[in-house]
Design an enzyme around this catalytic site. Structure first.
Site, PDB file in Angstrom:
ATOM      1  N   SER A 271       0.812  -1.024   0.047  1.00 31.36           N
ATOM      2  CA  SER A 271      -0.036  -0.112  -0.072  1.00 31.36           C
ATOM      3  C   SER A 271       0.924   1.297   0.096  1.00 31.36           C
ATOM      4  O   SER A 271       0.509   2.287  -0.656  1.00 31.36           O
ATOM      5  CB  SER A 271      -0.918   0.049   1.236  1.00 31.36           C
ATOM      6  OG  SER A 271      -1.805  -1.065   1.092  1.00 31.36           O
ATOM      7  N   THR A 314      -6.201  -2.426   7.641  1.00 33.07           N
ATOM      8  CA  THR A 314      -6.071  -4.013   7.189  1.00 33.07           C
ATOM      9  C   THR A 314      -6.280  -4.773   8.354  1.00 33.07           C
ATOM     10  O   THR A 314      -6.278  -4.451   9.584  1.00 33.07           O
ATOM     11  CB  THR A 314      -4.692  -4.001   6.207  1.00 33.07           C
ATOM     12  OG1 THR A 314      -4.863  -5.302   5.592  1.00 33.07           O
ATOM     13  CG2 THR A 314      -3.447  -3.887   7.004  1.00 33.07           C
ATOM     14  N   LYS A 318     -10.087  -4.290  10.675  1.00 31.15           N
ATOM     15  CA  LYS A 318     -11.246  -3.979   9.591  1.00 31.15           C
ATOM     16  C   LYS A 318     -12.577  -3.908  10.608  1.00 31.15           C
ATOM     17  O   LYS A 318     -13.461  -3.102  10.306  1.00 31.15           O
ATOM     18  CB  LYS A 318     -11.327  -4.810   8.555  1.00 31.15           C
ATOM     19  CG  LYS A 318     -10.072  -4.445   7.573  1.00 31.15           C
ATOM     20  CD  LYS A 318     -10.365  -5.193   6.280  1.00 31.15           C
ATOM     21  CE  LYS A 318      -9.402  -5.023   5.096  1.00 31.15           C
ATOM     22  NZ  LYS A 318      -9.586  -5.595   4.113  1.00 31.15           N
ATOM     23  N   ASP A 354     -13.127  -1.806  -0.190  1.00 30.65           N
ATOM     24  CA  ASP A 354     -12.873  -3.158  -0.750  1.00 30.65           C
ATOM     25  C   ASP A 354     -14.052  -3.604  -1.897  1.00 30.65           C
ATOM     26  O   ASP A 354     -13.756  -4.338  -2.865  1.00 30.65           O
ATOM     27  CB  ASP A 354     -12.948  -4.081   0.343  1.00 30.65           C
ATOM     28  CG  ASP A 354     -11.331  -4.017   0.910  1.00 30.65           C
ATOM     29  OD1 ASP A 354     -10.697  -3.735   0.427  1.00 30.65           O
ATOM     30  OD2 ASP A 354     -11.464  -4.627   2.228  1.00 30.65           O
ATOM     31  N   GLY A 380     -14.224 -10.808   6.338  1.00 27.56           N
ATOM     32  CA  GLY A 380     -14.502  -9.501   6.023  1.00 27.56           C
ATOM     33  C   GLY A 380     -14.804  -9.292   4.421  1.00 27.56           C
ATOM     34  O   GLY A 380     -15.620  -8.487   3.905  1.00 27.56           O
ATOM     35  N   ASN A 400     -17.902 -22.142   2.422  1.00 28.30           N
ATOM     36  CA  ASN A 400     -16.693 -21.861   3.538  1.00 28.30           C
ATOM     37  C   ASN A 400     -16.287 -23.224   4.239  1.00 28.30           C
ATOM     38  O   ASN A 400     -17.117 -24.141   4.326  1.00 28.30           O
ATOM     39  CB  ASN A 400     -17.254 -20.797   4.391  1.00 28.30           C
ATOM     40  CG  ASN A 400     -16.416 -20.362   5.345  1.00 28.30           C
ATOM     41  OD1 ASN A 400     -15.310 -19.868   4.690  1.00 28.30           O
ATOM     42  ND2 ASN A 400     -16.649 -20.310   6.606  1.00 28.30           N
ATOM     43  N   LYS A 405     -19.805 -20.541  10.220  1.00 27.92           N
ATOM     44  CA  LYS A 405     -19.394 -19.036   9.764  1.00 27.92           C
ATOM     45  C   LYS A 405     -20.281 -19.039   8.444  1.00 27.92           C
ATOM     46  O   LYS A 405     -20.724 -18.062   7.978  1.00 27.92           O
ATOM     47  CB  LYS A 405     -18.118 -18.898   9.800  1.00 27.92           C
ATOM     48  CG  LYS A 405     -17.554 -18.723  11.043  1.00 27.92           C
ATOM     49  CD  LYS A 405     -16.183 -18.155  10.933  1.00 27.92           C
ATOM     50  CE  LYS A 405     -14.987 -18.521  12.260  1.00 27.92           C
ATOM     51  NZ  LYS A 405     -13.647 -18.140  11.721  1.00 27.92           N
TER      52      LYS A 405
HETATM   53  P1  NAP Z   1     -10.727 -12.799   7.059  1.00 27.02           P
HETATM   54  O1  NAP Z   1     -11.892 -11.969   7.397  1.00 27.02           O
HETATM   55  O2  NAP Z   1      -9.838 -13.567   8.237  1.00 27.02           O
HETATM   56  O3  NAP Z   1     -11.517 -14.432   6.437  1.00 27.02           O
HETATM   57  C1  NAP Z   1     -10.631 -15.239   5.913  1.00 27.02           C
HETATM   58  C2  NAP Z   1     -11.752 -16.458   5.476  1.00 27.02           C
HETATM   59  O4  NAP Z   1     -10.923 -17.378   4.793  1.00 27.02           O
HETATM   60  C3  NAP Z   1     -12.493 -16.926   6.412  1.00 27.02           C
HETATM   61  O5  NAP Z   1     -13.954 -17.501   5.806  1.00 27.02           O
HETATM   62  C4  NAP Z   1     -11.627 -18.379   6.541  1.00 27.02           C
HETATM   63  O6  NAP Z   1     -12.314 -19.555   6.826  1.00 27.02           O
HETATM   64  C5  NAP Z   1     -11.078 -18.571   5.215  1.00 27.02           C
HETATM   65  N1  NAP Z   1      -9.715 -19.592   5.365  1.00 27.02           N
HETATM   66  C6  NAP Z   1      -8.778 -19.008   5.894  1.00 27.02           C
HETATM   67  N2  NAP Z   1      -7.618 -19.915   5.841  1.00 27.02           N
HETATM   68  C7  NAP Z   1      -8.214 -21.061   5.207  1.00 27.02           C
HETATM   69  C8  NAP Z   1      -7.871 -22.264   4.768  1.00 27.02           C
HETATM   70  N3  NAP Z   1      -6.819 -22.617   4.994  1.00 27.02           N
HETATM   71  N4  NAP Z   1      -8.790 -23.195   3.987  1.00 27.02           N
HETATM   72  C9  NAP Z   1     -10.116 -22.732   3.731  1.00 27.02           C
HETATM   73  N5  NAP Z   1     -10.608 -21.602   4.191  1.00 27.02           N
HETATM   74  C10 NAP Z   1      -9.615 -20.687   4.750  1.00 27.02           C
HETATM   75  O7  NAP Z   1      -9.771 -12.301   6.136  1.00 27.02           O
HETATM   76  P2  NAP Z   1     -10.272 -11.203   5.128  1.00 27.02           P
HETATM   77  O8  NAP Z   1     -10.035 -10.000   5.675  1.00 27.02           O
HETATM   78  O9  NAP Z   1     -11.338 -11.542   4.491  1.00 27.02           O
HETATM   79  O10 NAP Z   1      -9.077 -11.301   3.905  1.00 27.02           O
HETATM   80  C11 NAP Z   1      -9.187 -12.445   3.312  1.00 27.02           C
HETATM   81  C12 NAP Z   1      -8.015 -12.441   1.827  1.00 27.02           C
HETATM   82  O11 NAP Z   1      -8.400 -11.415   1.079  1.00 27.02           O
HETATM   83  C13 NAP Z   1      -6.478 -11.930   2.455  1.00 27.02           C
HETATM   84  O12 NAP Z   1      -5.622 -12.713   1.827  1.00 27.02           O
HETATM   85  C14 NAP Z   1      -6.386 -10.632   2.101  1.00 27.02           C
HETATM   86  O13 NAP Z   1      -5.078 -10.013   1.668  1.00 27.02           O
HETATM   87  C15 NAP Z   1      -7.257 -10.609   0.623  1.00 27.02           C
HETATM   88  N6  NAP Z   1      -7.797  -9.295   0.344  1.00 27.02           N
HETATM   89  C16 NAP Z   1      -7.149  -8.668  -0.849  1.00 27.02           C
HETATM   90  C17 NAP Z   1      -7.928  -7.367  -1.402  1.00 27.02           C
HETATM   91  C18 NAP Z   1      -7.576  -6.828  -2.634  1.00 27.02           C
HETATM   92  O14 NAP Z   1      -7.382  -5.575  -2.921  1.00 27.02           O
HETATM   93  N7  NAP Z   1      -7.066  -7.801  -3.612  1.00 27.02           N
HETATM   94  C19 NAP Z   1      -8.719  -6.652  -0.389  1.00 27.02           C
HETATM   95  C20 NAP Z   1      -9.078  -7.205   0.814  1.00 27.02           C
HETATM   96  C21 NAP Z   1      -8.567  -8.537   1.121  1.00 27.02           C
HETATM   97  P3  NAP Z   1     -13.013 -20.090   8.252  1.00 27.02           P
HETATM   98  O15 NAP Z   1     -14.242 -19.277   8.382  1.00 27.02           O
HETATM   99  O16 NAP Z   1     -13.297 -21.465   8.027  1.00 27.02           O
HETATM  100  O17 NAP Z   1     -11.967 -19.489   9.259  1.00 27.02           O
END
Ligand code: NAP
Length: 521
Positions: A271, A314, A318, A354, A380, A400, A405
């Site tokens: 960023s 981040t 969030k 996002d 999120g 999921n 969840k």
């Molecule tokens: P979060 O709120 O922690 O959610 C993560 C999700 O991923 C949960 O539903 C979790 O499942 C699942 N998960 C985690 N590890 C897993 C695994 N080993 N196998 C299967 N499912 C798994 O995270 P978030 O804020 O949504 O962010 C998620 C990703 O999006 C990050 O990598 C982030 O860098 C990316 N992102 C990218 C952008 C962009 O601009 N490109 C913007 C925002 C976020 P459970 O419910 O089972 O725990």
């Protein structure tokens, strides 16, 4: 203005250090408590002979306020206040530009030094200083100490505290705009490794000067940059306020608008690279800094106090950040997460870009209205993704790992839910991964390659690597693939638009990210 402290243990070494420092710095600080062998007159005349422009600060630090006092190689040569005041008076007689006296020396010692100064024509200015080598006290306490220093009307108040956490930088830095409001010149920063960021940012907020060393071994306080590093930092941000041409004691011009990233960890974040490139291109004076936050409340308080214009938020803050804000806009409230804070004259408003970053990216690749989207994940980003899809007339389906969840989210959205293992059975137009699975350095996919055959489009929100295992598998299955890099650029560009009201250079932002990611690959 860059100031090199002279801490050499012998007069010979000190004279050599003075000559060299005068070539590189705008000012030197003679630490006469550390320089053995006395001879203040010779030290000052050597500096004057080396440079006609050099500003000379003479300091005789109290042991309790000296961060290096514990170091075996540095030993104070002046133990009592009487001797110390006599040395500072000698410095005034010799025409030093500044003498530094600690607030802890007491009102009468300070007053005595001020009237001595006035009697000698008032050429020498007084710095009243406070050093806390153990911690950074709370902002209210620091403001109280600042007022105690400022009450004596010194030319400069100097406040240096030890940073135990990254947020301590925000507290120390917030004193700079505070001092400006009270028309008081200030040097405020944190020492210690965790305080380095304050040393880099303070000049751009209007700190009177920056301390730097000739060589790394010569540090008079932990965390100091070398003069070469400090010049590079100044060059990087091209701030006019740090130029030696700034008249002595002039107040800095209008404060630039600065931005921060609040997260933990932030080391891998791109960023800062993207926002700094955009701000530069947009001609907006201000910097974007990443803070690895341990105390979210303290970081938000620092953001208010420093009048930081905007923040990106981040992982993992969030959701948690919402309770510290004055308002949360409709989109962010419905998503239940904030990735952007706007500071409108002290009022902090939470927003979410996002979902917009994702939708702008998706709409460029495919129609969204009346299409079906399998969203892998229920965190999120999944919520932001589903929100954007519904807003654009599409239909989300949640898949999921943790069924409870996923079910909770699908119930809220009134849409179908599948467990992750069933993702191959679902019929939909597009599959979007919103989990971190596949992020650098792990070459993994949240779904089996065979499950991708039925999708026309597959998107990954992950942008590092540019082509994740999921996208490589999808490409082999003949799907159109959409990388997370455009989403990342768009969510960042939307943040800049909210903060500045100006359309940011999206193509340039993407270019710098692609360049960096290609290097990583
Ligand atoms: P979060 O709120 O922690 O959610 C993560 C999700 O991923 C949960 O539903 C979790 O499942 C699942 N998960 C985690 N590890 C897993 C695994 N080993 N196998 C299967 N499912 C798994 O995270 P978030 O804020 O949504 O962010 C998620 C990703 O999006 C990050 O990598 C982030 O860098 C990316 N992102 C990218 C952008 C962009 O601009 N490109 C913007 C925002 C976020 P459970 O419910 O089972 O725990």
């Amino acid at each position: 203005m860059i100031c090199i402290p002279i801490t050499a243990g012998t007069k010979k070494e000190a004279l050599h250090a003075i000559e060299r420092s005068c070539q590189f710095a705008d000012s030197i600080e003679l630490r006469i408590d550390l320089i053995g062998g006395g001879g203040l007159a010779e030290l000052i005349s050597t500096a004057r002979n080396s440079s006609g422009l050099i500003k000379i600060i003479v300091t005789c630090r109290k042991k309790e306020e000296d961060a290096c006092a514990a170091a075996a190689h540095i030993k104070s040569t002046v133990e009592n206040t009487k001797k110390k005041i006599a040395l500072l008076k000698e410095a005034i007689e010799l025409g030093a530009d500044f003498v530094d006296i600690e607030l802890a020396e007491g009102r009468s010692a300070i007053k005595g030094l001020q009237s001595f100064c006035a009697k000698h024509g008032g050429k020498t200015k007084i710095i009243i200083s406070y050093h806390n080598v153990k911690e950074t006290p709370a902002l209210t306490e620091l403001k109280e100490i600042f007022h105690q220093c400022a009450k004596a009307k010194p030319a400069i108040v100097k406040m240096v505290t030890f940073a135990k956490t990254a947020e301590d930088n925000l507290i120390a830095l917030s004193l700079i705009p505070y001092a400006r409001k009270h028309s008081q010149e200030i040097i405020s920063l944190c020492m210690g490794d965790k305080g380095r960021i304050s040393r880099a940012i303070a000049p751009f907020l209007g700190n009177y000067l920056s301390f730097a060393t000739l060589a790394r071994e010569g540090q008079s306080a932990p965390g100091q940059f070398t003069v070469y590093e400090m010049k590079q930092i100044n060059e990087l941000f091209k701030s006019e306020r740090t130029s030696p041409s700034v008249p002595v004691l002039s107040m800095p011009p209008l404060q630039p608008q600065n931005y921060v990233l609040l997260g933990n960890p932030v080391g891998q974040s791109l960023s800062q690279l993207m926002h700094d490139a955009a701000l530069k291109k947009m001609g907006i004076e201000g910097i974007y800094s990443a803070f690895c936050v341990h105390n979210l409340g303290g970081a938000v308080q620092g953001m208010r106090a420093m009048n930081i214009r905007g923040a990106s938020v981040t992982i993992p803050f969030k959701v948690a950040v919402m309770e510290y804000l004055d308002d949360v806009d409709d989109d962010a409230m419905k998503i239940g997460a904030v990735n952007t804070i706007i500071n409108n004259n002290g009022r902090l408003i939470g927003c979410n870009t996002d979902w917009l970053g994702l939708i702008l990216t998706l709409k460029k690749a495919m129609p969204v209205k009346n299409k079906t989207f399998v969203i892998i994940g229920a965190g999120g980003t999944a919520r932001a993704t589903a929100y954007g899809i519904i807003k654009e007339g599409g239909f989300p389906i949640i898949a999921n790992r943790t069924p409870e969840k996923g079910k909770t989210l699908s119930d809220k959205l009134n849409c179908p839910f599948y467990s992750l293992t069933e993702s191959g059975k679902i019929k939909a137009d597009c599959l979007i991964n919103t989990t971190p699975v596949g992020m650098y350095p792990k070459d993994k996919s949240p779904v089996k390659a065979a499950a991708l055959g039925g999708y026309k489009y597959v998107m990954d929100v992950i942008y590092n690597p540019l082509k994740t295992k999921l996208l490589k598998d999808a490409e082999k299955q003949g799907c159109h693939i959409i990388s997370g890099v455009d989403m990342f650029v768009n969510q960042g560009a939307e943040q800049l638009l909210l903060w500045t009201g100006v359309e940011p250079p999206r193509a340039l932002m993407k270019k710098v990210i692609l360049e960096r990611l290609t290097k990583i690959e």
